[in-house]
Design an enzyme around this catalytic site. Structure first.
Site, PDB file in Angstrom:
ATOM      1  N   HIS A   1       0.844  -1.198   0.000  1.00 45.88           N
ATOM      2  CA  HIS A   1       0.000   0.000   0.000  1.00 45.88           C
ATOM      3  C   HIS A   1       0.877   1.244   0.000  1.00 45.88           C
ATOM      4  O   HIS A   1       1.289   1.737   1.049  1.00 45.88           O
ATOM      5  CB  HIS A   1      -0.902  -0.007   1.235  1.00 45.88           C
ATOM      6  CG  HIS A   1      -1.962   1.040   1.225  1.00 45.88           C
ATOM      7  ND1 HIS A   1      -3.097   0.951   2.006  1.00 45.88           N
ATOM      8  CD2 HIS A   1      -2.095   2.211   0.551  1.00 45.88           C
ATOM      9  CE1 HIS A   1      -3.858   2.012   1.824  1.00 45.88           C
ATOM     10  NE2 HIS A   1      -3.263   2.798   0.933  1.00 45.88           N
TER      11      HIS A   1
ATOM     12  N   HIS B   1       1.705   5.193  -2.204  1.00 47.35           N
ATOM     13  CA  HIS B   1       1.336   6.221  -3.185  1.00 47.35           C
ATOM     14  C   HIS B   1       2.637   6.882  -3.633  1.00 47.35           C
ATOM     15  O   HIS B   1       3.159   7.756  -2.948  1.00 47.35           O
ATOM     16  CB  HIS B   1       0.412   7.265  -2.561  1.00 47.35           C
ATOM     17  CG  HIS B   1      -0.877   6.728  -2.037  1.00 47.35           C
ATOM     18  ND1 HIS B   1      -2.055   6.747  -2.764  1.00 47.35           N
ATOM     19  CD2 HIS B   1      -1.175   6.139  -0.845  1.00 47.35           C
ATOM     20  CE1 HIS B   1      -3.033   6.208  -2.030  1.00 47.35           C
ATOM     21  NE2 HIS B   1      -2.523   5.831  -0.871  1.00 47.35           N
TER      22      HIS B   1
ATOM     23  N   ARG C   1       2.997   8.612  -6.430  1.00 50.21           N
ATOM     24  CA  ARG C   1       2.636   9.919  -6.992  1.00 50.21           C
ATOM     25  C   ARG C   1       2.889  10.103  -8.486  1.00 50.21           C
ATOM     26  O   ARG C   1       2.590  11.175  -9.020  1.00 50.21           O
ATOM     27  CB  ARG C   1       3.356  11.049  -6.249  1.00 50.21           C
ATOM     28  CG  ARG C   1       3.143  11.075  -4.744  1.00 50.21           C
ATOM     29  CD  ARG C   1       1.688  11.242  -4.371  1.00 50.21           C
ATOM     30  NE  ARG C   1       1.505  11.571  -2.974  1.00 50.21           N
ATOM     31  CZ  ARG C   1       0.336  11.484  -2.347  1.00 50.21           C
ATOM     32  NH1 ARG C   1      -0.734  11.071  -3.011  1.00 50.21           N
ATOM     33  NH2 ARG C   1       0.214  11.806  -1.086  1.00 50.21           N
TER      34      ARG C   1
ATOM     35  N   ASN D   1      -4.701   6.567  -7.275  1.00 50.18           N
ATOM     36  CA  ASN D   1      -5.107   7.978  -7.309  1.00 50.18           C
ATOM     37  C   ASN D   1      -3.943   8.888  -7.687  1.00 50.18           C
ATOM     38  O   ASN D   1      -3.469   9.719  -6.916  1.00 50.18           O
ATOM     39  CB  ASN D   1      -5.761   8.415  -5.996  1.00 50.18           C
ATOM     40  CG  ASN D   1      -4.988   8.004  -4.759  1.00 50.18           C
ATOM     41  OD1 ASN D   1      -4.219   7.059  -4.773  1.00 50.18           O
ATOM     42  ND2 ASN D   1      -5.206   8.731  -3.683  1.00 50.18           N
TER      43      ASN D   1
ATOM     44  N   HIS E   1     -10.750   1.311   0.953  1.00 53.57           N
ATOM     45  CA  HIS E   1     -10.602   2.423   1.886  1.00 53.57           C
ATOM     46  C   HIS E   1     -11.985   2.714   2.422  1.00 53.57           C
ATOM     47  O   HIS E   1     -12.870   3.124   1.672  1.00 53.57           O
ATOM     48  CB  HIS E   1     -10.030   3.645   1.156  1.00 53.57           C
ATOM     49  CG  HIS E   1      -9.899   4.877   2.000  1.00 53.57           C
ATOM     50  ND1 HIS E   1      -8.754   5.627   2.016  1.00 53.57           N
ATOM     51  CD2 HIS E   1     -10.754   5.491   2.856  1.00 53.57           C
ATOM     52  CE1 HIS E   1      -8.912   6.650   2.836  1.00 53.57           C
ATOM     53  NE2 HIS E   1     -10.124   6.595   3.359  1.00 53.57           N
TER      54      HIS E   1
ATOM     55  N   HIS F   1      -5.858   0.093   6.062  1.00 51.94           N
ATOM     56  CA  HIS F   1      -5.542   0.991   7.181  1.00 51.94           C
ATOM     57  C   HIS F   1      -6.640   1.060   8.254  1.00 51.94           C
ATOM     58  O   HIS F   1      -7.212   2.116   8.524  1.00 51.94           O
ATOM     59  CB  HIS F   1      -5.175   2.395   6.702  1.00 51.94           C
ATOM     60  CG  HIS F   1      -5.968   2.942   5.550  1.00 51.94           C
ATOM     61  ND1 HIS F   1      -7.348   2.923   5.492  1.00 51.94           N
ATOM     62  CD2 HIS F   1      -5.546   3.535   4.405  1.00 51.94           C
ATOM     63  CE1 HIS F   1      -7.738   3.491   4.376  1.00 51.94           C
ATOM     64  NE2 HIS F   1      -6.665   3.861   3.692  1.00 51.94           N
TER      65      HIS F   1
ATOM     66  N   ASP G   1       0.937   2.858   3.620  1.00 54.80           N
ATOM     67  CA  ASP G   1       0.151   3.940   3.030  1.00 54.80           C
ATOM     68  C   ASP G   1       1.060   5.145   2.789  1.00 54.80           C
ATOM     69  O   ASP G   1       0.659   6.287   3.002  1.00 54.80           O
ATOM     70  CB  ASP G   1      -1.036   4.310   3.922  1.00 54.80           C
ATOM     71  CG  ASP G   1      -2.080   5.160   3.207  1.00 54.80           C
ATOM     72  OD1 ASP G   1      -1.969   5.331   1.977  1.00 54.80           O
ATOM     73  OD2 ASP G   1      -3.004   5.669   3.883  1.00 54.80           O
TER      74      ASP G   1
ATOM     75  N   HIS H   1       3.892  14.333   0.665  1.00 50.84           N
ATOM     76  CA  HIS H   1       3.446  15.654   0.222  1.00 50.84           C
ATOM     77  C   HIS H   1       4.595  16.630   0.420  1.00 50.84           C
ATOM     78  O   HIS H   1       5.465  16.421   1.269  1.00 50.84           O
ATOM     79  CB  HIS H   1       2.258  16.150   1.053  1.00 50.84           C
ATOM     80  CG  HIS H   1       0.999  15.377   0.875  1.00 50.84           C
ATOM     81  ND1 HIS H   1       0.165  15.538  -0.210  1.00 50.84           N
ATOM     82  CD2 HIS H   1       0.411  14.432   1.654  1.00 50.84           C
ATOM     83  CE1 HIS H   1      -0.881  14.719  -0.087  1.00 50.84           C
ATOM     84  NE2 HIS H   1      -0.746  14.042   1.029  1.00 50.84           N
TER      85      HIS H   1
END
Length: 443
Positions: free
Chosen positions: A61, A63, A65, A95, A182, A240, A309, A313
């Protein structure tokens, strides 16, 4: 190329024993128990004296980006961070921009990873209100499963039509593809936010984030998902899990499984006082009682996998409060040392850490020839040293965003070596930038 990993303590399939791992090219050739080192000529020798030898971590899991959000992170930077942390395989979430909700977008991600990923890779296909018809065209040997957002999240991938939800669960069952969900109830979150804004303004303090993304919001959505999985005999993996109450959901003999992520196992709402929005994530970090219950569920088997997860950012995105600050944090580089720290606290055994982070992700998602130390399996391994204190500084961070909520923390375990497909990709601070991982195969 041949490699020898000797003098270490091997942790695999519930056992820890002294031994040697012999690698030929990209595969494990032999596992030799005991203190004897085999004779012969080897291209590389890794001396694991005082260390433990584990299967490479499978982070199911993340991200990373890319494409479209590369100001935050990209496949090269985050797979490098993964390798430095003992993670040799990852499953990336849909996503991105564009979202991985079409076959064309999925192929684009595979092409990017072939070019840029330092470790092994695969990608979840994202469900939407309109793409269930594409599920039949998916190659189930190339992807871990289907990702479903049953709650508002970055990327606006919420599946909010009840009829479509039924179709997603039914089609995933027909294809025998795991469905990772999710689970947060959007109506509950919106009502909570509306009420809290009346008292605290448009951007409430992050301390209120667990009241907005509340226990009730999680439980309502998780219970609905579990009921639909039971109805359609869908293999559901709830991502999660963050509350004690979700741990009591019926698991139907293993057809419904639970994931914990590192943030919910380390932090509680009390940590907002010192960490602020650096630990803001969805679902929210909650009470100490919830964290303690999650830790207990790691040990007793109610939780099946641990992932990160990993969601980097830019620091500028993390400014503000419960409404404005972005949710998510980078964790992939430090997840293994953090989880091994729980062995020092008596929460878990090292054998259980390996089950949660290596064996169980491989078994649950049907990963071929990875996740275990077995002859003939791909040589994905990590060597970790206990009782070797080190303090995380910003210069050590490999993620493109350049920060971590764990900066300043002193770890007791350190990753010494990472071997991916028989290649020594990370060696005591030295990283091989030319290395590339492989596409993971399933089922």
């Amino acid at each position: 190329m041949n490699m020898l990993i000797s003098n270490g303590r091997i942790v695999n399939e519930g056992r820890t024993f002294e031994g040697t791992v012999v690698i030929e090219n990209d595969r494990i050739a032999e596992i030799i128990e005991g203190n004897e080192t085999p004779r012969g000529n080897y291209d590389q020798c890794v001396d694991a004296t005082g260390c433990f030898v584990l299967p490479g971590v499978i982070d199911s899991h993340v991200h990373f980006r890319e494409p479209g959000l590369t100001q935050k992170a990209d496949i090269e930077s985050e797979s490098r961070a993964a390798a430095c942390g003992g993670v040799t395989s990852y499953f990336d979430m849909p996503n991105t921009v564009p979202q991985t909700t079409s076959l064309e977008a999925l192929e684009e991600k595979f092409a990017l990873a072939r070019e840029k990923s330092h470790v092994n890779y695969s990608f979840f296909f994202g469900a939407t209100n309109d793409n269930v018809g594409d599920f039949d065209r998916l190659n189930r040997h190339r992807i871990p499963g289907i990702k479903l957002f049953m709650g508002s999240s970055t990327g606006n991938m919420l599946v909010d039509r009840y009829g479509t939800l039924l179709q997603v669960f039914q089609k995933a069952a027909e294809l025998d593809l795991p469905l990772m969900a999710h689970c947060e109830d959007t109506d509950t979150i919106n009502q909570n936010m509306q009420q809290i804004r009346k008292t605290y303004g448009d951007d409430p303090d992050v301390m209120l984030h667990p009241l907005i993304r509340s226990e009730e919001a999680c439980l309502l959505s998780s219970a609905l998902a579990a009921n639909l999985a039971r109805t359609y005999d869908t293999r559901l993996h709830i991502a999660h899990v963050s509350t004690a109450k979700e741990l009591d959901l019926p698991q139907d003999g293993g057809n419904v499984t639970l994931e914990a992520v590192v943030a919910h196992l380390l932090f509680t709402n009390k940590d907002y006082l010192s960490k602020g929005t650096l630990i803001k994530c969805n679902p929210a970090v909650k009470k100490p009682e919830d964290r303690d219950a999650l830790r207990q569920a790691l040990a007793d088997g109610r939780i099946t996998t641990v992932a990160t997860d990993h969601a980097p950012h830019q620091l500028s995105d993390k400014q503000g409060g419960a409404a404005r600050a972005a949710s998510g944090m980078p964790m992939v580089q430090f997840s293994l040392p953090a989880m091994l720290g729980l062995t020092d606290e008596g929460v878990l055994t090292i054998e259980r850490v390996v089950e949660l982070m290596c064996h169980n992700p491989a078994t649950l998602f049907g990963v071929r020839e990875r996740g275990f130390i077995r002859p003939g399996y791909k040589a994905d391994l990590v060597v970790v040293k206990p009782q070797h204190p080190w303090t995380l500084t910003e210069e050590m961070i490999q993620s493109k965003c350049g920060w971590s909520p764990l900066t300043g923390h002193t770890f007791q375990w350190q990753v010494q070596n990472t071997i991916c497909n028989g290649h020594l990709i990370y060696n005591k601070g030295t990283f091989d930038h030319a290395s590339r991982g492989e596409e993971i195969q399933f089922r």
